[in-house]
Design a protein around this motif. Structure first.
Motif, mmCIF file in Angstrom:
data_model
loop_
_atom_site.group_PDB
_atom_site.id
_atom_site.type_symbol
_atom_site.label_atom_id
_atom_site.label_comp_id
_atom_site.label_asym_id
_atom_site.label_seq_id
_atom_site.Cartn_x
_atom_site.Cartn_y
_atom_site.Cartn_z
ATOM 1 N N GLY A 1 -0.896 43.566 5.567
ATOM 2 C CA GLY A 1 -1.252 44.314 4.265
ATOM 3 C C GLY A 1 -1.341 45.793 4.702
ATOM 4 N N GLN A 2 -1.003 46.859 3.461
ATOM 5 C CA GLN A 2 -1.185 48.159 3.718
ATOM 6 C C GLN A 2 -2.616 48.820 3.484
ATOM 7 N N ARG A 3 -3.389 49.348 4.168
ATOM 8 C CA ARG A 3 -4.631 49.827 3.854
ATOM 9 C C ARG A 3 -4.478 51.245 3.382
ATOM 10 N N VAL A 4 -3.323 51.965 3.589
ATOM 11 C CA VAL A 4 -3.243 53.473 3.275
ATOM 12 C C VAL A 4 -3.500 53.817 1.713
ATOM 13 N N HIS A 5 -3.280 52.655 0.817
ATOM 14 C CA HIS A 5 -3.453 52.725 -0.557
ATOM 15 C C HIS A 5 -5.175 53.001 -0.982
ATOM 16 N N GLU A 6 -5.897 52.349 -0.049
ATOM 17 C CA GLU A 6 -7.360 52.298 -0.532
ATOM 18 C C GLU A 6 -7.995 53.361 -1.203
ATOM 19 N N GLU A 7 -7.904 54.659 -0.401
ATOM 20 C CA GLU A 7 -8.395 55.970 -0.937
ATOM 21 C C GLU A 7 -7.838 56.339 -2.111
ATOM 22 N N TYR A 8 -6.631 55.821 -2.530
ATOM 23 C CA TYR A 8 -6.038 56.278 -3.661
ATOM 24 C C TYR A 8 -6.393 55.767 -4.876
ATOM 25 N N GLY A 9 -6.946 54.327 -4.803
ATOM 26 C CA GLY A 9 -7.222 53.585 -5.960
ATOM 27 C C GLY A 9 -6.079 52.772 -6.439
ATOM 28 N N GLY A 10 -5.217 52.746 -5.756
ATOM 29 C CA GLY A 10 -4.049 52.037 -6.464
ATOM 30 C C GLY A 10 -2.616 52.059 -5.464
ATOM 31 N N VAL A 11 -1.730 51.269 -5.587
ATOM 32 C CA VAL A 11 -0.615 51.489 -4.692
ATOM 33 C C VAL A 11 0.038 52.740 -4.923
ATOM 34 N N VAL A 12 0.422 53.565 -3.823
ATOM 35 C CA VAL A 12 1.353 54.939 -4.307
ATOM 36 C C VAL A 12 2.770 54.467 -3.577
ATOM 37 N N PRO A 13 3.459 54.463 -4.314
ATOM 38 C CA PRO A 13 5.171 53.790 -4.134
ATOM 39 C C PRO A 13 5.580 54.326 -2.780
ATOM 40 N N GLU A 14 5.489 55.823 -2.637
ATOM 41 C CA GLU A 14 6.067 56.412 -1.629
ATOM 42 C C GLU A 14 5.554 55.978 -0.330
ATOM 43 N N LEU A 15 4.395 55.876 -0.145
ATOM 44 C CA LEU A 15 3.602 55.398 0.684
ATOM 45 C C LEU A 15 3.805 54.059 1.190
ATOM 46 N N ALA A 16 4.018 53.221 0.112
ATOM 47 C CA ALA A 16 4.439 51.814 0.469
ATOM 48 C C ALA A 16 5.622 51.597 1.117
ATOM 49 N N SER A 17 6.554 52.220 0.742
ATOM 50 C CA SER A 17 7.900 51.971 1.486
ATOM 51 C C SER A 17 8.045 52.800 2.675
#
Ligand code: KG4
Ligand code: ZN
Length: 345
Positions: free
Chosen positions: A33-49
């Protein structure tokens, strides 16, 4: 006949997952799972890819190691590479698709593109190799509740799906996540609401239950009424959330579960089927699972619940959907593109 060896990849949103299957038997399933999105309150597509790109190879090598086969054996024997074709975030899908294409080119194993939602619908039937494989008796009705989708569908075959009811706005998981965000519970909030609801009074607050008696779902009115209640109470009591967080979560959960099960019950009246499956991240919710079990018992339905770890996005469900497509000889052309709105079922 020797059962086919299938490697499956899921990368539609923010979980990178690879599974190895021998026929219907799951040999391994690894999920990061990606934890990088936690601080943004939702999935950030560019960070996800970008995160998928970093994780896909290490996740695949751990999945191969845990399958009990050597890398050489997998590369030698591989019969198909299943991957999520869509729906999902285009950049995220592209990473899984490109990895699958590379592996297919290198080994000669054909590609099998899978609809992510078909995967969720088959998740209760994943077989980890203990006892006999759970039998799948079509047709069944599925309640698919995730962060991106909320629908009830009739499944008459592994890729024969008729949508009977769906949300006209937010998904059930989105309703949990947005209300949880308002309470400061972080992202994704669904599992936190579930945990906190255990210590609260489900009847403490009453929120809107939109489109009662209609076929489709709507969650935006619930979200707004939750927002107004919290805002009004905070105006006179700045510690309101702190003091009542458990009651708020329990009441929110009761309302979402009521909305979901009321529609399911309504659709089942006309569906002429007595088998019901649940799938998607929200099917991990303890209130929904318990409520569905009670309702199934009352109505005499057979209920299929996925294992908790297969409720949220995972490659095992893509693998089982891929296996059925393999048996039907449904392969995907090497020129396949990522389909953010999803392929047809
Ligand atoms: O199926 P999934 O992993 O991703 C999509 O395809 O959307 O579902 C993720 C969603 C999130 O909204 C998350 O909050 C929700 O599933 N979720 C839950 C629970 N576990 C995950 N919602 C309520 N209760 C839970 N226990
Ligand atoms: Zn999903």
């Amino acid at each position: 006949m020797k059962e086919p060896l299938i490697l499956a990849v899921e990368s539609s949103c923010d979980d990178t997952s690879v599974a190895v299957l021998r026929g219907r038997r799951l040999l391994s399933c690894v999920l990061n799972g990606q934890r990088v999105h936690e601080e943004y309150g939702g999935v950030v597509p560019e960070l996800a890819s970008r995160a998928h790109l970093q994780q896909i190879v290490p996740v695949a090598s751990v999945a191969v190691r845990r399958s009990g086969l050597t890398l050489d054996a997998v590369l030698d024997e591989l019969d198909a590479v299943a991957f999520t074709e869509g729906p999902g975030l285009v950049g995220s899908l592209l990473v899984g698709l490109s990895f699958a294409k590379g592996l297919s080119l290198a080994t000669g194993a054909p590609l099998i593109g899978v609809n992510h939602l078909s995967g969720h619908m088959l998740a209760p039937f994943i077989w980890e190799g203990d006892g006999a494989p759970p039998s799948i008796d079509f047709p069944y009705v599925t309640l698919l509740v995730s962060g991106g989708h909320t629908m009830i569908a009739r499944v008459s075959g592994f890729n024969r799906v008729d949508v009977l009811s769906e949300t006209i706005d937010d998904a059930a998981g989105e309703a949990f996540d947005k209300c949880a965000m308002l309470l400061g519970l972080g992202y994704p909030g669904g599992p936190v609401v579930d945990r906190l609801a255990a210590g609260g009074d489900p009847e403490a607050f009453h929120f809107a239950h939109p489109m009662r008696g209609e076929r489709n779902f709507s969650f935006s009115g619930l979200k707004t009424s939750f927002l107004y209640l919290v805002r009004d109470r905070m105006a006179s009591d700045s510690h309101f959330i702190e003091r009542r967080v458990n009651d708020l979560c329990a009441s929110l959960q009761r309302t979402v579960v009521e909305i979901l099960l009321e529609k399911l019950d309504r659709v089942m009246r006309d569906a002429g089927v007595r088998r019901v499956a649940l799938g998607g991240g929200v099917s991990a919710n303890s209130g929904l699972r318990a409520g569905a079990e009670r309702l199934a018992q009352r109505r005499g339905w057979e209920l299929y619940l996925p294992e908790l770890r297969f409720t949220t996005d995972n490659a095992a469900m893509i693998g089982i959907a891929g296996y059925f497509k393999y048996l039907a000889g449904e392969f995907t052309d090497p020129s396949a593109a990522a389909l953010p709105r999803g392929p047809a079922f």
